[in-house]
Design an enzyme around this catalytic site. Structure first.
Site, mmCIF file in Angstrom:
data_model
loop_
_atom_site.group_PDB
_atom_site.id
_atom_site.type_symbol
_atom_site.label_atom_id
_atom_site.label_comp_id
_atom_site.label_asym_id
_atom_site.label_seq_id
_atom_site.Cartn_x
_atom_site.Cartn_y
_atom_site.Cartn_z
ATOM 1 N N HIS A 1 8.016 3.100 11.040
ATOM 2 C CA HIS A 1 8.832 4.286 10.793
ATOM 3 C C HIS A 1 9.218 5.045 12.057
ATOM 4 C CE1 HIS A 1 5.776 7.416 11.505
ATOM 5 N NE2 HIS A 1 4.929 6.550 11.034
HETATM 6 N N1 UDP Z 1 -1.339 5.185 6.076
HETATM 7 C C1 UDP Z 1 -1.559 5.351 4.708
HETATM 8 N N2 UDP Z 1 -0.676 4.815 3.811
HETATM 9 C C2 UDP Z 1 0.419 4.102 4.219
HETATM 10 C C3 UDP Z 1 0.633 3.911 5.617
HETATM 11 C C4 UDP Z 1 -0.263 4.479 6.507
HETATM 12 O O1 UDP Z 1 -2.540 5.985 4.314
HETATM 13 O O2 UDP Z 1 1.187 3.627 3.358
HETATM 14 C C5 UDP Z 1 -2.270 5.850 7.021
HETATM 15 C C6 UDP Z 1 -2.931 4.932 8.017
HETATM 16 O O3 UDP Z 1 -4.217 4.594 7.614
HETATM 17 C C7 UDP Z 1 -2.959 5.745 9.313
HETATM 18 C C8 UDP Z 1 -1.896 6.773 9.141
HETATM 19 O O4 UDP Z 1 -1.499 6.748 7.764
HETATM 20 O O5 UDP Z 1 -4.174 6.452 9.441
HETATM 21 C C9 UDP Z 1 -0.737 6.431 10.042
HETATM 22 O O6 UDP Z 1 0.264 7.289 9.772
HETATM 23 P P1 UDP Z 1 1.682 7.162 10.427
HETATM 24 O O7 UDP Z 1 2.043 5.732 10.606
HETATM 25 O O8 UDP Z 1 2.549 8.043 9.610
HETATM 26 O O9 UDP Z 1 1.498 7.910 11.806
HETATM 27 P P2 UDP Z 1 1.235 7.442 13.287
HETATM 28 O O10 UDP Z 1 -0.158 6.982 13.387
HETATM 29 O O11 UDP Z 1 2.221 6.385 13.598
HETATM 30 O O12 UDP Z 1 1.485 8.683 14.061
#
Ligand code: UDP
Length: 385
Positions: free
Chosen positions: A203
């Site tokens: 995303h």
């Molecule tokens: N996650 C979740 N459900 C989903 C996808 C991701 O619970 O369908 C969790 C995953 O375990 C991680 C976090 O969301 O801890 C990641 O979020 P995101 O990708 O939005 O943020 P980023 O880490 O890229 O900032």
């Protein structure tokens, strides 16, 4: 005594703030909890508050804005209002979101010290809004909680003014704590079409907002050597729909698209996967947890989590189909054992940060002075050379 104000606004902030919240409760340190509403749908916010068993926020801003600048502005104004009524000892922000940046600016303007959890990460990729946010937050924060030595050294190199600590990353605490419950509670396995699969998430704006990269990504999914399970983030779903790629993916029998899943389901999906393909930051960390231990192919040109690469968990594949498919194939056939430990900590980060917050709150440290001129002069001379 004034209480610290903990701020979150998105699902990763909730996941990573949870261990600090529970450690503060164990230490009997009172605090206030603010949720900005940056992630507002139930599936990305309240469902996480429920599953993580977090207290309901004392202050829910429920901001509604249709662009990042408006969101940041609104969170600054509304958080400043909350700070004026709470007068916290410290504002604690997590990570690199617009909420974290906005709360930092609000605290700065209200003359309240700021603590930054997950400080010092650098991708050196200026296309990423997260890189803008983390640099700004790090340079005005009073307390910098770096997850690793590399992050700590980045802060030192940039001469950030705050007091620095190496604490590990709280995301490891969360995986260790929640995986056993997730395995017990989650029913996601019953919905899976494949026994062996690559788990995919994507995303990041610089990927899904770029039509060329998005098309290449869809082709990568169709060319994967193993079936794909993909909980699709709302932003990515919209881009797939707008660009006419969604139908193609939905009709591919090797691809299972799901709506974003709750934390417990996601932990189980990671644990059961053969490999993870992602552009997420947090997932690169989670994959190294002793409770998960999976290889990750990172669909980006860089990572602010180089430790995952150094320790053999992650490969940086870029955004081109050919290279990503090659990295997936190589990772699937690699039989080298992954380390038993994580480079991001041992599950005690929440406790370490909470103890530091307790100390700051009881000792009442004020904002730090700006660095003295003599400190800055050599850096200025170097930058002009
Ligand atoms: N996650 C979740 N459900 C989903 C996808 C991701 O619970 O369908 C969790 C995953 O375990 C991680 C976090 O969301 O801890 C990641 O979020 P995101 O990708 O939005 O943020 P980023 O880490 O890229 O900032």
């Amino acid at each position: 005594m004034n209480e610290p104000l903990l701020v979150a606004g998105t699902r990763p902030e909730l996941i990573k703030m949870a261990p600090v919240i529970f450690a503060l409760k164990r230490l009997k340190v009172c605090f206030k909890f603010l949720h900005s509403g940056q992630h507002y749908d139930y599936g990305l916010s309240q469902s996480f508050i429920d599953q993580l068993e977090l207290p309901q926020p004392d202050c829910e801003l429920a901001v509604k804005a249709d662009n990042p600048a408006a969101l940041t502005g609104e969170v600054v104004t509304r958080t400043a209002g909350a700070i004026r009524s709470v007068r916290p000892s410290l504002v604690l922000v997590q990570g690199d979101t617009n909420t974290a940046l906005a709360a930092t600016i609000a605290a700065l303007k209200e003359k309240v010290p700021v603590g930054h959890v997950e400080s010092g990460l650098r991708s050196y990729d200026w296309r990423m809004p997260e890189e803008h946010n983390r640099r700004m937050i790090d340079h005005v924060s009073d307390y910098l909680f770096a997850p690793t030595k590399t992050a700590y050294l980045n802060l030192q190199e940039e001469k950030t003014r705050g007091i620095k600590h190496i604490t590990g990353n709280t995301v490891i605490d969360s995986t260790i704590h929640y995986v056993p419950k997730a395995e017990y509670v989650s029913r996601i396995s019953e919905r899976l079409l494949f026994k062996e699969y690559v788990l995919v998430t994507a995303h990041r704006a610089e990927n899904v907002d770029n039509a060329e990269i998005l098309r290449e990504f869809a082709e990568t999914l169709q060319g994967s050597p193993l079936p794909v399970v993909f909980p699709v983030h709302p932003r990515t779903l919209k881009r797939f729909r707008d660009s006419g790629l969604l139908e193609r993916l939905l009709s591919d029998r090797n691809i299972q698209l799901l709506p974003p899943v709750g934390y417990f389901d996601f932990l189980v999906l990671m644990k059961r996967s053969s490999l993870i393909l992602t552009d997420s930051g947090g997932i690169q960390e989670e994959a190294t947890s002793p409770s998960i231990r999976k290889r990750v192919v990172v669909m980006r040109d860089s990572t602010e989590r180089p430790e995952a690469v150094k320790w053999g968990f992650a490969r940086i594949a870029g955004t081109g189909k050919e290279n990503i498919v090659r990295c997936i194939t190589q990772s699937l056939s690699c039989d080298k054992k992954l380390p038993a430990r994580s480079p991001f900590g041992d599950g005690s980060s929440g406790e370490q940060i909470a103890r530091l917050v307790q100390e700051i709150t009881t000792l009442g440290h004020g904002p730090l002075p700006i660095p003295s001129q003599p400190d800055l002069i050599p850096a200025l001379l170097r930058s002009r050379a």
